[in-house]
Write a protein that holds these residues in place. Sequence first.
Motif, mmCIF file in Angstrom:
data_model
loop_
_atom_site.group_PDB
_atom_site.id
_atom_site.type_symbol
_atom_site.label_atom_id
_atom_site.label_comp_id
_atom_site.label_asym_id
_atom_site.label_seq_id
_atom_site.Cartn_x
_atom_site.Cartn_y
_atom_site.Cartn_z
ATOM 1 N N LEU A 26 0.925 -1.102 -0.088
ATOM 2 C CA LEU A 26 0.041 0.143 0.058
ATOM 3 C C LEU A 26 0.733 1.290 0.031
ATOM 4 C CD1 LEU A 26 -2.746 -1.009 2.885
ATOM 5 C CD2 LEU A 26 -2.812 -1.018 0.094
ATOM 6 N N LYS A 27 2.168 1.018 0.175
ATOM 7 C CA LYS A 27 3.107 2.357 0.144
ATOM 8 C C LYS A 27 2.827 3.199 1.248
ATOM 9 C CE LYS A 27 4.954 1.578 -4.014
ATOM 10 N NZ LYS A 27 4.585 -0.022 -4.473
ATOM 11 N N ILE A 28 2.448 2.672 2.414
ATOM 12 C CA ILE A 28 2.320 3.270 3.732
ATOM 13 C C ILE A 28 3.485 3.097 4.579
ATOM 14 C CG2 ILE A 28 0.916 3.719 5.519
ATOM 15 C CD1 ILE A 28 -1.323 2.721 4.137
ATOM 16 N N SER A 29 4.273 4.101 4.707
ATOM 17 C CA SER A 29 5.537 3.886 5.392
ATOM 18 C C SER A 29 5.432 3.684 6.987
ATOM 19 C CB SER A 29 6.416 5.372 5.432
ATOM 20 O OG SER A 29 5.958 6.390 5.624
ATOM 21 N N ILE A 30 4.349 4.191 7.788
ATOM 22 C CA ILE A 30 4.083 4.191 9.087
ATOM 23 C C ILE A 30 3.919 2.568 9.396
ATOM 24 C CG2 ILE A 30 1.640 4.619 8.944
ATOM 25 C CD1 ILE A 30 4.383 5.530 11.715
ATOM 26 N N LEU A 31 3.177 1.827 8.450
ATOM 27 C CA LEU A 31 2.719 0.436 8.358
ATOM 28 C C LEU A 31 4.130 -0.252 8.273
ATOM 29 C CD1 LEU A 31 -0.401 -0.140 6.724
ATOM 30 C CD2 LEU A 31 -0.086 -0.095 9.235
ATOM 31 N N TRP A 32 5.049 -0.021 7.539
ATOM 32 C CA TRP A 32 6.121 -0.627 7.316
ATOM 33 C C TRP A 32 7.001 -0.417 8.763
ATOM 34 C CZ3 TRP A 32 8.601 -3.687 3.765
ATOM 35 C CH2 TRP A 32 9.719 -4.054 3.908
ATOM 36 N N THR A 33 7.093 0.775 9.276
ATOM 37 C CA THR A 33 7.974 1.059 10.457
ATOM 38 C C THR A 33 7.463 0.063 11.496
ATOM 39 O OG1 THR A 33 8.478 3.359 9.518
ATOM 40 C CG2 THR A 33 8.811 2.575 11.953
ATOM 41 N N ILE A 34 5.969 0.237 11.861
ATOM 42 C CA ILE A 34 5.402 -0.486 12.891
ATOM 43 C C ILE A 34 5.818 -1.904 12.807
ATOM 44 C CG2 ILE A 34 3.376 -1.430 13.986
ATOM 45 C CD1 ILE A 34 2.371 1.765 13.482
ATOM 46 N N GLY A 35 5.411 -2.622 11.644
ATOM 47 C CA GLY A 35 5.791 -4.028 11.257
ATOM 48 C C GLY A 35 7.144 -4.091 11.532
ATOM 49 N N ILE A 36 8.269 -3.613 11.427
ATOM 50 C CA ILE A 36 9.496 -4.095 11.624
ATOM 51 C C ILE A 36 9.630 -3.880 13.245
ATOM 52 C CG2 ILE A 36 11.918 -2.954 11.208
ATOM 53 C CD1 ILE A 36 11.298 -1.962 8.703
ATOM 54 N N ILE A 37 9.292 -3.071 13.969
ATOM 55 C CA ILE A 37 9.201 -3.233 15.195
ATOM 56 C C ILE A 37 8.451 -4.081 15.908
ATOM 57 C CG2 ILE A 37 8.576 -1.660 17.262
ATOM 58 C CD1 ILE A 37 8.793 0.935 15.612
ATOM 59 N N LEU A 38 7.216 -4.380 15.547
ATOM 60 C CA LEU A 38 6.833 -5.685 15.925
ATOM 61 C C LEU A 38 7.454 -6.894 15.646
ATOM 62 C CD1 LEU A 38 3.008 -4.848 15.423
ATOM 63 C CD2 LEU A 38 4.245 -4.824 17.636
ATOM 64 N N LEU A 39 8.159 -7.093 14.844
ATOM 65 C CA LEU A 39 8.895 -8.010 14.256
ATOM 66 C C LEU A 39 10.061 -8.322 15.079
ATOM 67 C CD1 LEU A 39 8.794 -10.491 12.085
ATOM 68 C CD2 LEU A 39 10.264 -9.163 10.610
ATOM 69 N N ALA A 40 10.618 -7.284 15.369
ATOM 70 C CA ALA A 40 11.928 -7.357 15.946
ATOM 71 C C ALA A 40 11.615 -7.743 17.582
ATOM 72 C CB ALA A 40 12.518 -6.045 15.914
ATOM 73 N N ILE A 41 10.596 -7.048 18.199
ATOM 74 C CA ILE A 41 10.079 -7.387 19.687
ATOM 75 C C ILE A 41 9.595 -8.832 19.611
ATOM 76 C CG2 ILE A 41 8.136 -6.832 21.320
ATOM 77 C CD1 ILE A 41 8.544 -4.079 20.164
ATOM 78 N N GLY A 42 8.929 -9.252 18.871
ATOM 79 C CA GLY A 42 8.396 -10.678 18.648
ATOM 80 C C GLY A 42 9.498 -11.646 18.563
ATOM 81 N N ALA A 43 10.533 -11.336 17.873
ATOM 82 C CA ALA A 43 11.884 -12.185 17.640
ATOM 83 C C ALA A 43 12.541 -12.205 19.163
ATOM 84 C CB ALA A 43 12.632 -11.899 16.425
ATOM 85 N N ILE A 44 12.709 -11.151 19.597
ATOM 86 C CA ILE A 44 13.494 -10.982 20.791
ATOM 87 C C ILE A 44 12.518 -11.806 21.915
ATOM 88 C CG2 ILE A 44 14.016 -9.544 22.723
ATOM 89 C CD1 ILE A 44 14.682 -7.665 20.590
ATOM 90 N N LEU A 45 11.428 -11.905 22.269
ATOM 91 C CA LEU A 45 10.590 -12.436 23.146
ATOM 92 C C LEU A 45 10.552 -13.804 22.787
ATOM 93 C CD1 LEU A 45 7.508 -9.996 23.535
ATOM 94 C CD2 LEU A 45 9.491 -10.485 25.150
#
Length: 51
Positions: free
Chosen positions: A15-34
């Motif tokens: 969808l070319k929405i950069s805020i979704l891209w940023t939130i997705g990266i953050i959630l992916l990183a937190i999920g992997a750490i947990l």
Amino acid sequence: MIVLGLVLLVAGFLLKISILWTIGIILLAIGAILAVLGSTGRAVGGRRHYF
């Protein structure tokens, strides 16, 4: 959390929405750490597993 991160990454990319891209990266990183901390037997936030 990892799955939600992946969904937001794909949606943000398509969808070319950069805020979704940023939130997705953050959630992916937190999920992997947990997930890594949970798999080593270390309780994080009172829980041993996050799935």
